[in-house]
Scaffold this motif. Structure first.
Motif, PDB file in Angstrom:
ATOM      1  N   PRO A  18       0.795  -1.239   0.000  1.00 56.18           N
ATOM      2  CA  PRO A  18       0.000   0.000   0.000  1.00 56.18           C
ATOM      3  C   PRO A  18       0.825   1.285   0.000  1.00 56.18           C
ATOM      4  N   SER A  19       2.062   1.234   0.493  1.00 58.40           N
ATOM      5  CA  SER A  19       2.835   2.471   0.614  1.00 58.40           C
ATOM      6  C   SER A  19       3.881   2.662  -0.476  1.00 58.40           C
ATOM      7  N   ALA A  20       4.011   1.719  -1.406  1.00 49.66           N
ATOM      8  CA  ALA A  20       5.062   1.799  -2.424  1.00 49.66           C
ATOM      9  C   ALA A  20       4.686   2.775  -3.534  1.00 49.66           C
ATOM     10  N   LEU A  21       5.707   3.361  -4.148  1.00 46.99           N
ATOM     11  CA  LEU A  21       5.525   4.099  -5.394  1.00 46.99           C
ATOM     12  C   LEU A  21       5.677   3.095  -6.524  1.00 46.99           C
ATOM     13  N   LEU A  22       4.658   2.938  -7.342  1.00 46.33           N
ATOM     14  CA  LEU A  22       4.679   1.971  -8.430  1.00 46.33           C
ATOM     15  C   LEU A  22       5.079   2.647  -9.734  1.00 46.33           C
ATOM     16  N   TYR A  23       5.726   1.880 -10.601  1.00 51.92           N
ATOM     17  CA  TYR A  23       6.176   2.404 -11.890  1.00 51.92           C
ATOM     18  C   TYR A  23       5.499   1.637 -13.023  1.00 51.92           C
ATOM     19  N   THR A  24       5.195   2.355 -14.096  1.00 51.81           N
ATOM     20  CA  THR A  24       4.653   1.721 -15.291  1.00 51.81           C
ATOM     21  C   THR A  24       5.779   1.048 -16.063  1.00 51.81           C
ATOM     22  N   GLU A  25       5.412   0.268 -17.051  1.00 52.86           N
ATOM     23  CA  GLU A  25       6.379  -0.161 -18.045  1.00 52.86           C
ATOM     24  C   GLU A  25       6.812   1.069 -18.841  1.00 52.86           C
ATOM     25  N   GLU A  47      -4.234   2.504  -8.068  1.00 51.64           N
ATOM     26  CA  GLU A  47      -2.791   2.376  -8.251  1.00 51.64           C
ATOM     27  C   GLU A  47      -1.983   3.493  -7.601  1.00 51.64           C
ATOM     28  N   HIS A  48      -2.562   4.645  -7.387  1.00 51.05           N
ATOM     29  CA  HIS A  48      -1.797   5.799  -6.900  1.00 51.05           C
ATOM     30  C   HIS A  48      -1.114   5.508  -5.577  1.00 51.05           C
ATOM     31  N   PRO A  49       0.130   6.052  -5.407  1.00 48.58           N
ATOM     32  CA  PRO A  49       0.893   6.853  -6.371  1.00 48.58           C
ATOM     33  C   PRO A  49       1.608   5.980  -7.394  1.00 48.58           C
ATOM     34  N   VAL A  50       1.612   6.449  -8.635  1.00 52.67           N
ATOM     35  CA  VAL A  50       2.230   5.681  -9.712  1.00 52.67           C
ATOM     36  C   VAL A  50       2.978   6.630 -10.638  1.00 52.67           C
ATOM     37  N   ALA A  51       4.189   6.218 -11.021  1.00 51.68           N
ATOM     38  CA  ALA A  51       5.033   7.008 -11.917  1.00 51.68           C
ATOM     39  C   ALA A  51       4.987   6.424 -13.318  1.00 51.68           C
ATOM     40  N   LEU A  52       4.925   7.294 -14.310  1.00 56.90           N
ATOM     41  CA  LEU A  52       4.995   6.862 -15.705  1.00 56.90           C
ATOM     42  C   LEU A  52       6.438   6.981 -16.173  1.00 56.90           C
ATOM     43  N   GLN A  53       6.974   5.900 -16.723  1.00 60.86           N
ATOM     44  CA  GLN A  53       8.338   5.952 -17.245  1.00 60.86           C
ATOM     45  C   GLN A  53       8.297   6.157 -18.750  1.00 60.86           C
ATOM     46  N   LEU A  54       8.978   7.206 -19.194  1.00 61.15           N
ATOM     47  CA  LEU A  54       9.016   7.557 -20.605  1.00 61.15           C
ATOM     48  C   LEU A  54      10.358   7.180 -21.214  1.00 61.15           C
ATOM     49  N   GLY A  55      10.327   6.813 -22.491  1.00 60.88           N
ATOM     50  CA  GLY A  55      11.521   6.627 -23.276  1.00 60.88           C
ATOM     51  C   GLY A  55      11.550   7.655 -24.387  1.00 60.88           C
ATOM     52  N   GLY A  56      12.741   8.058 -24.771  1.00 56.41           N
ATOM     53  CA  GLY A  56      12.879   9.039 -25.841  1.00 56.41           C
ATOM     54  C   GLY A  56      14.106   9.892 -25.642  1.00 56.41           C
ATOM     55  N   SER A  57      14.425  10.694 -26.661  1.00 56.27           N
ATOM     56  CA  SER A  57      15.576  11.585 -26.572  1.00 56.27           C
ATOM     57  C   SER A  57      15.336  12.923 -27.253  1.00 56.27           C
ATOM     58  N   ASP A  58      14.120  13.144 -27.706  1.00 53.09           N
ATOM     59  CA  ASP A  58      13.774  14.422 -28.326  1.00 53.09           C
ATOM     60  C   ASP A  58      13.094  15.304 -27.281  1.00 53.09           C
ATOM     61  N   PRO A  59      13.719  16.418 -26.901  1.00 52.30           N
ATOM     62  CA  PRO A  59      13.145  17.255 -25.839  1.00 52.30           C
ATOM     63  C   PRO A  59      11.716  17.704 -26.116  1.00 52.30           C
ATOM     64  N   ASP A  60      11.416  18.053 -27.362  1.00 50.47           N
ATOM     65  CA  ASP A  60      10.069  18.528 -27.674  1.00 50.47           C
ATOM     66  C   ASP A  60       9.033  17.419 -27.522  1.00 50.47           C
ATOM     67  N   LEU A  61       9.364  16.222 -28.023  1.00 49.64           N
ATOM     68  CA  LEU A  61       8.426  15.108 -27.900  1.00 49.64           C
ATOM     69  C   LEU A  61       8.250  14.693 -26.442  1.00 49.64           C
TER      70      LEU A  61
END
Length: 322
Positions: A18-25, A47-61
């Motif tokens: 219940p107290s963990a911060l969960l991460y998406t794929e 699910e909260h709190p949950v972090a979304l993990q993003l992939g990418g290298s283009d600052p605008d995107l």
């Protein structure tokens, strides 16, 4: 944890911890912008709190994707600079970004600006990284990467405490072959106490996780928590001072969510694949996995299959203890 920590998995892990911060794929920024968000960003309120993990290298995107993700309701946006797969390298993101600190800093700055102008401006932008790539063996280079990104506004780093080999090792081997150097994460925390440093990599036991917390601010469990999910519950109970609960009781707390998903038309196999390890190492655990693995893909499979699996687990445990 691509293709693993989806919304069904995270809802189960929330019951366990219940107290963990969960991460998406990890989700690529382009997919967030142009893809089916109802699937890619699916998230149950539990699910909260949950972090979304993003992939990418283009600052605008990445900026666009971060704004969307914050307004979608995620509690943290995490940029992945640690994944070593060929697919990630081909797209110039993941672990190969460890050698482009200025670009990562630009990405973080753009992400923070975008989130700051969103409807939820307080959502933090964080980074998950390695110690370096290939034969990098210079702590000062690693520290320089951290300092460059921190100056762009990142205050939290999840450090997978080993290098990523971009050639010659598979993603699985990259999680096992390069030596772990937790001392680099500890040293980073001592030199940059104002930063939140979390350590990741090779952590599979409650005692080991607790030991790390003497030196850093947090620990991240990945595949260990997936294959043996009860360890996640045991760690959460240890850190919060609450009693450990039986595995069956935890699973029963998850069943109302499972029922709701089945009523929405979600096939049971999409859900039960995440609970196969709940009884790992326990008497009856093999029977539990077998019943679910053989039956969940069948048309019409429902909660009665989970009850049957639990029944076989209890029966097997009784036979072995007799």
């Amino acid at each position: 944890m691509m293709d693993w920590t989806d919304t069904y998995c995270r809802a189960f892990h929330r019951v366990l911890a219940p107290s963990a911060l969960l991460y998406t794929e990890m989700v690529h920024a382009n997919a967030v912008i142009h893809g089916d968000r109802s699937k890619l960003l699916a998230m149950d309120p539990s699910e909260h709190p949950v972090a979304l993990q993003l992939g990418g290298s283009d600052p605008d995107l990445l900026a666009q994707a971060s704004r969307i993700s914050a307004e979608w309701g995620f509690d943290e946006i995490n940029l992945n600079c640690g994944c070593p797969s060929d697919r990630v390298q081909a797209g110039r993101f993941g672990a190969c970004l460890m050698r482009e600190p200025a670009l990562v800093a630009d990405c973080v700055a753009a992400m923070k600006q975008a989130v700051g102008s969103s409807a939820r401006p307080d959502v933090p932008v964080t980074v998950k990284c390695r110690l370096g790539v290939d034969d990098d063996d210079d702590f000062e280079q690693f520290l320089g990467f951290i300092d460059s990104v921190a100056e762009a506004g990142c205050g939290t780093f999840v450090v997978h405490a080993r290098n990523a080999w971009l050639k010659g090792l598979s993603p699985k081997e990259n999680r096992e072959v390069p030596p772990l150097r937790y001392d680099w994460a500890y040293r980073l925390k001592s030199l940059r106490p104002q930063l939140a440093i979390l350590v990741n990599g090779g952590i599979a036991a409650v005692g080991a996780a607790v030991d790390h917390l003497v030196h850093v601010d947090g620990v991240m469990l990945g595949r260990a928590a997936y294959h043996d999910p009860y360890v996640l519950h045991r760690l959460d109970a240890r850190l919060t001072g609450t009693p450990e609960r039986p595995r069956e009781a935890l699973l029963r707390d998850y069943l109302p969510y499972v029922r709701a998903q089945l009523e929405r038309g979600v096939p049971l196999k999409h859900i039960t694949r995440h609970i196969l390890g709940l009884f790992l190492g326990e008497r009856g655990g093999r029977a539990f996995r077998q019943v679910l693995s053989e039956g969940a893909h069948r048309p019409g499979a429902g909660l009665d299959l989970i009850e049957a699996a639990l029944g076989c687990t209890r029966a097997d445990a009784l036979r072995r203890s007799a």
